[in-house]
Design a protein around this motif. Structure first.
Motif, PDB file in Angstrom:
ATOM      1  N   HIS A  17      -3.587   0.003  -3.831  1.00 11.12           N
ATOM      2  CA  HIS A  17      -4.153   0.474  -2.567  1.00 11.12           C
ATOM      3  C   HIS A  17      -3.391   1.717  -2.111  1.00 11.12           C
ATOM      4  O   HIS A  17      -2.197   1.647  -1.808  1.00 11.12           O
ATOM      5  CB  HIS A  17      -4.057  -0.631  -1.504  1.00 11.12           C
ATOM      6  N   THR A  18      -4.067   2.858  -2.038  1.00 15.62           N
ATOM      7  CA  THR A  18      -3.416   4.115  -1.675  1.00 15.62           C
ATOM      8  C   THR A  18      -4.278   4.891  -0.685  1.00 15.62           C
ATOM      9  O   THR A  18      -5.479   4.640  -0.546  1.00 15.62           O
ATOM     10  CB  THR A  18      -3.177   5.006  -2.912  1.00 15.62           C
ATOM     11  N   ASN A  19      -3.630   5.848  -0.029  1.00 13.11           N
ATOM     12  CA  ASN A  19      -4.340   6.764   0.852  1.00 13.11           C
ATOM     13  C   ASN A  19      -3.510   8.034   0.975  1.00 13.11           C
ATOM     14  O   ASN A  19      -2.283   7.991   0.831  1.00 13.11           O
ATOM     15  CB  ASN A  19      -4.556   6.137   2.234  1.00 13.11           C
ATOM     16  N   LEU A  71       1.065   5.156   1.189  1.00 12.01           N
ATOM     17  CA  LEU A  71       0.470   6.176   2.044  1.00 12.01           C
ATOM     18  C   LEU A  71       1.207   7.488   1.812  1.00 12.01           C
ATOM     19  O   LEU A  71       2.367   7.634   2.222  1.00 12.01           O
ATOM     20  CB  LEU A  71       0.554   5.752   3.513  1.00 12.01           C
ATOM     21  N   GLU A 102       0.851  -1.181   0.000  1.00  7.63           N
ATOM     22  CA  GLU A 102       0.000   0.000   0.000  1.00  7.63           C
ATOM     23  C   GLU A 102       0.891   1.237   0.000  1.00  7.63           C
ATOM     24  O   GLU A 102       2.017   1.199   0.507  1.00  7.63           O
ATOM     25  CB  GLU A 102      -0.927   0.009   1.227  1.00  7.63           C
ATOM     26  N   ALA A 118       0.289   8.828   8.905  1.00  6.69           N
ATOM     27  CA  ALA A 118       0.257   7.703   7.972  1.00  6.69           C
ATOM     28  C   ALA A 118       0.858   6.456   8.613  1.00  6.69           C
ATOM     29  O   ALA A 118       0.347   5.343   8.443  1.00  6.69           O
ATOM     30  CB  ALA A 118       1.011   8.066   6.694  1.00  6.69           C
TER      31      ALA A 118
END
Length: 394
Positions: free
Chosen positions: A106-108, A81, A79, A128
């Motif tokens: 998958h990112t944020n 972040l 992922e 994060a």
């Protein structure tokens, strides 16, 4: 008085010999360690998930390609972040465009950061970090360009006794004298000390691209524990080593690929690093200048003339030529392919770096305060930082 002179001469000559030993170690260890395929994990053993922390501030001409290289990695489970301190930072638009382009990754995005110390990078990443999903954490600076298999290479170097795997700093191929100067420095002076230190199990960790075990960080209170240091990477690695964990470099060097590349900013960066080293390890004040080609060569030439009655000028010139050739071999080893500049460019870049190095170190000692972007910090012995006139947030 004569015994004192002979004492200094013996010290300088032994130190000179030690520097040549480091040259030999770096060259042979570099050929053994770098660009070497390690065995993959067994087919029945899944690769562990990795949470990638990507601190960002501002946009440079290479930011899009650097960030996109994360999205196109072939590693099976990870992922990304993104950590952005300012809600008006244009980097947010760049990230959103890439998220739209690669919806399966998958990112944020974490905006605002949190104040847990004086270190701006730790403050930016802490939110994060606390939201990471996996047991392995990769901290990757904004200017780092990844290859498709870089993350896999780093994970495969993470043995049961290894707590941190980091990439040795190097640079991508770019045009211009400043880019040549950066590649010469990171492929010679930096690589020599980095490779020799890793071979001898000395803490040489830099945090621009580093993979670490989250559980070990959590034992110490998490990432925020290191917010009181500017050189958080050194102290994170030290804490792992103190707990019995090993650190190791991966076979692929870190490809720094900043879109802004000029001589003045690069030299300011080197000076800032020297200030950090002096604060963390005060003995650096004595030994680091002596590790420079021009300085130790002059000292060793005087020592050889006193001890063995050798011609000092001839000794000095042969020393410089041999050092130059060793650096060329080392740079070619780290590059692992044709260099992006001509040999004449290397000569000019090498001479400029070697002649300016002692001056930059002296500048760091005389002016110990550190300017990082728009902030100024003062370091105490031991590396703890205090911000001068901290910014006031409304």
């Amino acid at each position: 008085m004569i015994y004192t002179l002979y004492g200094f001469a013996i010290f300088f000559f032994i130190f000179w010999c030690a520097m040549w030993l480091l040259h030999i170690i770096a060259i042979f260890y570099g050929k053994y360690r770098l660009h070497r395929k390690v065995p993959s994990l067994p087919s029945d053993e899944p690769y562990p998930g990795v949470s990638i922390l990507k601190p960002l501030m501002g946009v440079d001409p290479h930011l899009v390609s650097n960030l996109e290289s994360l999205f196109t990695m072939t590693y099976p489970v990870f992922e990304i972040l993104f950590c952005i301190e300012d809600e008006k930072d244009p980097a947010i638009d760049v990230v959103n465009a890439l998220i739209e382009k690669y919806p399966k990754v998958h990112t944020n995005i974490f905006i605002g950061g949190s104040t847990v110390g004086v270190n701006p990078k730790i403050n930016n990443m802490n939110k994060a970090y606390e939201a990471t999903s996996y047991d392995l954490i990769l901290i990757s600076d904004s200017g780092i360009r990844m290859r498709e298999d870089t993350l896999q290479d780093m994970v495969e170097h993470l043995t049961e006794k290894t707590g941190i795997v980091h990439q040795m700093p190097f640079t991508s191929d770019r045009n211009g004298f400043a880019a040549t100067l950066e590649k010469v420095y990171f492929g010679t002076a930096q690589s020599r000390m980095y490779l020799a230190a890793d071979c001898l199990r000395v803490n040489c960790h830099t945090g621009m691209s580093t993979l670490m075990r989250k559980a070990v960080l959590e034992e110490q209170g998490g990432l925020k524990t290191f917010g009181c240091y500017l050189a958080e990477d050194f102290f994170i690695a030290k804490s792992f080593i103190d707990r019995g964990w090993k650190t190791a470099i991966s076979s692929q060097p870190a490809l720094q690929n900043s879109g802004f590349c000029d001589v003045n900013s690069f030299q300011a960066r080197l000076t800032r690093w020297a200030k950090l080293r002096v604060a963390m390890l005060p003995t650096v004040i004595l030994f680091e200048p002596l590790s420079e080609c021009m300085v130790i060569g002059g000292c060793a030439a005087w020592a050889a003339s006193l001890l063995f009655h050798w011609e000092p000028l001839v000794f000095y010139l042969v020393h410089i030529l041999a050092w130059f050739l060793c650096d060329w071999i080392l740079l070619s080893t780290v590059q692992n392919g044709p260099l992006p500049f001509k040999r004449f460019d290397f000569i000019i870049g090498w001479l400029f770096r070697e002649c300016s190095g002692p001056y930059l170190f002296l500048l760091a000692v005389v002016h110990p305060e550190i300017r990082w972007r728009n902030r100024i910090f003062r370091l105490t012995w031991g590396g703890i930082a205090q911000e001068v006139k901290p910014r006031i947030k409304c």
